[in-house]
Design an enzyme around this catalytic site. Structure first.
Site, short mmCIF file in Angstrom:
data_model
loop_
_atom_site.label_atom_id
_atom_site.label_comp_id
_atom_site.label_asym_id
_atom_site.label_seq_id
_atom_site.Cartn_x
_atom_site.Cartn_y
_atom_site.Cartn_z
N ASN A 65 -8.71 4.09 -1.68
CA ASN A 65 -9.77 3.73 -2.61
C ASN A 65 -11.12 4.30 -2.15
OD1 ASN A 65 -11.78 2.42 -4.08
ND2 ASN A 65 -10.75 0.45 -4.06
N ASP A 91 -7.87 -5.85 5.03
CA ASP A 91 -6.94 -6.54 4.15
C ASP A 91 -7.72 -7.69 3.53
OD1 ASP A 91 -4.29 -6.60 3.06
OD2 ASP A 91 -4.00 -8.49 4.10
N PHE A 135 -12.06 -4.75 -10.33
CA PHE A 135 -10.61 -4.59 -10.35
C PHE A 135 -9.98 -5.87 -9.84
CE2 PHE A 135 -12.15 -3.20 -6.27
CZ PHE A 135 -11.25 -3.71 -5.36
#
Length: 191
Positions: free
Chosen positions: A8, A61, A150
């Site tokens: 990303n 994460d 998102f």
């Protein structure tokens, strides 16, 4: 140069805001373990990526932690988004009296050298140490709103707006990843 392990480019842009030009994207698909702890997932990914990059790496994460569900989906957020969907997570949360939630990120840094910090995640005997940095932003689960962002951004409200209603700059200014990056950047500058 730090290798930010992600596919990303938006994450890399956000990291650059905290680490200047010391970051470059490292596109590496590391094996992600399944665990109930973001730190364990990020640390494992950082060790794997460090071996592949042969240099310093940063792995993150993140997950959405819904209080009414004892923190679920947490580390399983991506899987839940893909299989259950954002709208259904909202519908499951809607009847709950407590819709509080948090987005959390754990950022893991590995360069193969011994680390003198209380943030170390120890691996096995032959595993390199990993330094961990956490970021968190609290909010509420709401009906989907907004067209940006998102993942669970449309149902996560912080200070009256969902993450999907915020511009990228507004979201980055309060984001869980940004808070982890800020903590890491201060520590890294002192190394």
């Amino acid at each position: 140069m730090l290798n930010f392990v992600t596919t990303n480019p938006g994450k890399v842009r956000e990291a650059t805001a905290y680490l200047d030009d010391a970051v470059e994207q490292f596109d590496f698909d590391y094996p992600e373990i399944q665990a109930d702890d973001l730190a364990a997932v990020a640390a494992h990914g950082a060790r794997s990526a460090y071996r592949a990059a042969d240099g310093p790496v940063v792995v993150d994460d993140a997950g959405l932690f819904v209080d009414a569900f004892d923190g679920f989906p947490g580390p399983y957020s991506s899987y839940v988004e893909d299989t259950v969907g954002v709208e259904r997570v909202w519908r499951m949360t809607e009847p709950e009296s407590d819709r509080s939630a948090a987005f959390k990120t754990v950022l893991a840094y590995c360069d193969g050298d011994p680390l003198s910090t209380d943030r170390v995640h120890e691996g096995g005997d032959d595993e390199p140490p990993v330094a961990l940095f956490e970021g968190r932003v609290d909010g509420t689960i709401v009906a989907p709103r907004g067209d940006g962002g998102f993942g669970f951004d449309p149902i996560f409200e912080h200070d009256g707006a969902t993450f999907a209603e915020m511009s990228t700059d507004e979201k980055n200014a309060v984001s869980h990843r940004g808070r982890a990056l800020e903590s890491f950047a201060g520590w890294y500058a002192d190394r």
